[in-house]
Design an enzyme around this catalytic site. Structure first.
Site, mmCIF file in Angstrom:
data_model
loop_
_atom_site.group_PDB
_atom_site.id
_atom_site.type_symbol
_atom_site.label_atom_id
_atom_site.label_comp_id
_atom_site.label_asym_id
_atom_site.label_seq_id
_atom_site.Cartn_x
_atom_site.Cartn_y
_atom_site.Cartn_z
ATOM 1 C CB VAL A 155 -15.819 -2.178 -3.064
ATOM 2 C CG1 VAL A 155 -17.130 -2.803 -2.601
ATOM 3 C CG2 VAL A 155 -14.713 -3.237 -3.074
ATOM 4 N NE ARG A 209 -10.366 8.566 -4.775
ATOM 5 C CZ ARG A 209 -10.452 7.258 -4.921
ATOM 6 N NH1 ARG A 209 -9.571 6.610 -5.640
ATOM 7 N NH2 ARG A 209 -11.423 6.576 -4.359
ATOM 8 C CD GLU A 258 -22.671 -12.609 2.910
ATOM 9 O OE1 GLU A 258 -23.635 -12.914 3.611
ATOM 10 O OE2 GLU A 258 -21.699 -13.364 2.754
ATOM 11 N N GLY A 277 -15.560 -12.025 -0.920
ATOM 12 C CA GLY A 277 -16.045 -11.151 -1.996
ATOM 13 C C GLY A 277 -17.527 -11.352 -2.243
ATOM 14 N N GLY A 311 -7.797 -5.232 -9.962
ATOM 15 C CA GLY A 311 -8.487 -4.636 -8.803
ATOM 16 C C GLY A 311 -8.729 -5.629 -7.680
ATOM 17 C CD GLU A 355 -7.140 -5.639 0.795
ATOM 18 O OE1 GLU A 355 -7.429 -4.673 1.490
ATOM 19 O OE2 GLU A 355 -7.989 -6.314 0.189
ATOM 20 C CG ASP A 390 -7.528 -10.017 2.716
ATOM 21 O OD1 ASP A 390 -8.169 -9.002 3.018
ATOM 22 O OD2 ASP A 390 -7.984 -10.931 1.997
ATOM 23 C CE LYS A 431 -11.018 -11.307 2.549
ATOM 24 N NZ LYS A 431 -10.373 -11.440 1.239
HETATM 25 N N1 HSE Z 1 -7.496 -8.243 -1.528
HETATM 26 C C1 HSE Z 1 -8.612 -9.058 -1.240
HETATM 27 C C2 HSE Z 1 -8.427 -10.394 -1.974
HETATM 28 C C3 HSE Z 1 -9.866 -8.375 -1.681
HETATM 29 O O1 HSE Z 1 -7.555 -10.456 -2.848
HETATM 30 O O2 HSE Z 1 -9.111 -11.350 -1.657
HETATM 31 C C4 HSE Z 1 -11.136 -9.064 -1.272
HETATM 32 O O3 HSE Z 1 -11.294 -9.101 0.112
#
Ligand code: HSE
Length: 397
Positions: free
Chosen positions: A11, A43, A122, A127, A180, A183, A194, A198
């Site tokens: 991100v 890094r 947000e 996402g 990508g 997590e 997750d 949310k």
């Molecule tokens: N790992 C989360 C997903 C990333 O797959 O929705 C976005 O919050």
């Protein structure tokens, strides 16, 4: 406006890219340039277009010109400590860190308010989908009664790959990681954690008081197999990982679980990395938000939107927050009746049961039951009728 980016992963690098690529158009819209002054990461990035990397958080904290810091490191440590210190120093913080917002949001909003800045999130839900701001601003005339959504891109991608392409769970998860979406520890996606964070954020914001994600009953998708996918399809449903919350008896009921959706439900057609959030407002009825729920640029787009919002509203409390809740506010046992999907073996199949040709096994939809009754119903089948209950998922109304 001088900003700092903390965390140059998926991100963070997306935020950098958007701020570079769209610098002119953003400056045109806002009347001001956004300059990336520091990027914090342990890094090294020798090939990056940016030359402002640091490994020392104090470079950001002590730079009086930095007005806004972007925290896209994820996790609680050290993000929690960094965020508190930045807000206390009078710097805005924009984040995609759902774990931090869901666990320490109440305290961080208070620190932000006291210091005349904003803590914006947000990108923490859905996402790239604008849902936090619309919930607070555009739906402000309504009393929100219910929220249900597909809130995790990784699991929706996995389920879609299993349903549409017959891919195995592991193969589909690898695809999500390569894109990508997942997590660092994909158990947070797969086990529903997750999604739980949310829905807790959405419910806290929509209903005004803190919903503790650690107390929400949460079930992930590891118990969903290709066989369940076939049964549910034959019954006329689609299986999705759903986070839902609604006002109930003066409190809020919330849960996370795989659920069956009638194929006609607007959430049923949401596939791959896409997320969908259905919100019911007292005057507007149902509204739907839809878009890419994970990935570099969609998530970064939501982060940059928050930076622009701060820039255009300097000194204002943007009121993206909630207050603490009392004990007993969160209800974890559903008292509204719902139908259930039952996959069983043994006994005699009801007339409306479906089979996929597995010996002695079938699936059907029960009459509407409250959660306690559904539990008793399954126990009765096992104890009195000598049947085996293989799966029991709720049907979303
Ligand atoms: N790992 C989360 C997903 C990333 O797959 O929705 C976005 O919050």
């Amino acid at each position: 406006m001088k900003v700092a980016i903390m965390g140059f992963g998926v991100v963070g690098s997306g935020v950098g890219k958007i701020l570079l690529k769209n610098a002119e158009s953003i400056a045109k819209k806002t009347g001001e340039k956004i300059e990336v002054g520091h990027i914090l990461d342990l890094r090294d990035f020798p090939d990056s277009e940016f030359k402002c990397f640091t490994k020392d958080f104090n470079d950001i904290l002590n730079d009086a010109e930095v007005e806004t810091a972007v925290e896209v490191m994820g996790g609680v440590t050290p993000a929690y400590d960094f965020t508190k210190r930045l807000l206390s120093a009078g710097k805005n913080v924009v984040t995609s860190n759902k774990e931090l917002v869901a666990t320490h949001g109440t305290e961080l909003f208070e620190i932000a308010r006291k210091n005349g800045v904003n803590y914006m999130f947000e990108a923490s839900v859905g996402g790239g989908i604008p849902v936090i701001k619309p919930l607070v601003s555009c739906l402000a005339a309504n009393e929100i009664t219910e929220i249900s959504g597909i809130l995790n891109g990784t699991t929706n991608y996995i389920l879609t790959q299993m349903i549409k392409n017959g891919r195995s769970f592991d193969e589909a998860l690898r695809g999500a990681q390569q894109n990508g979406y997942a997590e660092k520890n994909p158990s947070a996606d797969v086990d529903g954690i997750d999604t739980c964070r949310k829905i807790a954020i959405l419910a806290s914001l929509a209903f005004g008081k803190y919903v503790d994600c650690t107390r929400i009953k949460t079930r992930g998708i590891s118990g969903v197999t290709l066989e369940d996918v076939k049964y549910t399809d034959r019954l006329g449903y689609v299986i999705k990982l759903i986070g839902c919350a609604r006002r109930e008896n003066g409190g809020v009921y919330a849960s996370v679980s795989p659920m069956l959706l009638p194929k006609s439900d607007p959430l049923a057609g949401i596939d791959d990395v896409f997320n969908g959030v259905k919100i019911n407002g007292s005057f507007v009825g149902d509204v739907m938000f839809y878009g890419r729920g994970a990935g570099k640029l969609p998530t970064a787009s939501a982060v940059v939107a928050d930076i622009i919002d701060i820039l255009e509203n300097r000194g204002k409390d943007l009121k993206m927050s909630w207050t603490d809740s009392e004990d007993g506010y969160l209800i974890t046992e559903d008292e509204t009746p719902a139908k259930y999907y039952l996959r069983v073996s043994g006994g005699s199949a009801p007339a409306d049961a479906v089979s996929i040709g597995k010996d002695g096994e079938y699936a059907y939809i029960t009459p509407a039951l409250i959660e306690a009754e559904a539990k008793q119903y399954a126990e009765k089948l096992e104890e009195e009728k000598n049947m085996q209950v293989i799966r029991q998922f709720k049907v979303l109304q």
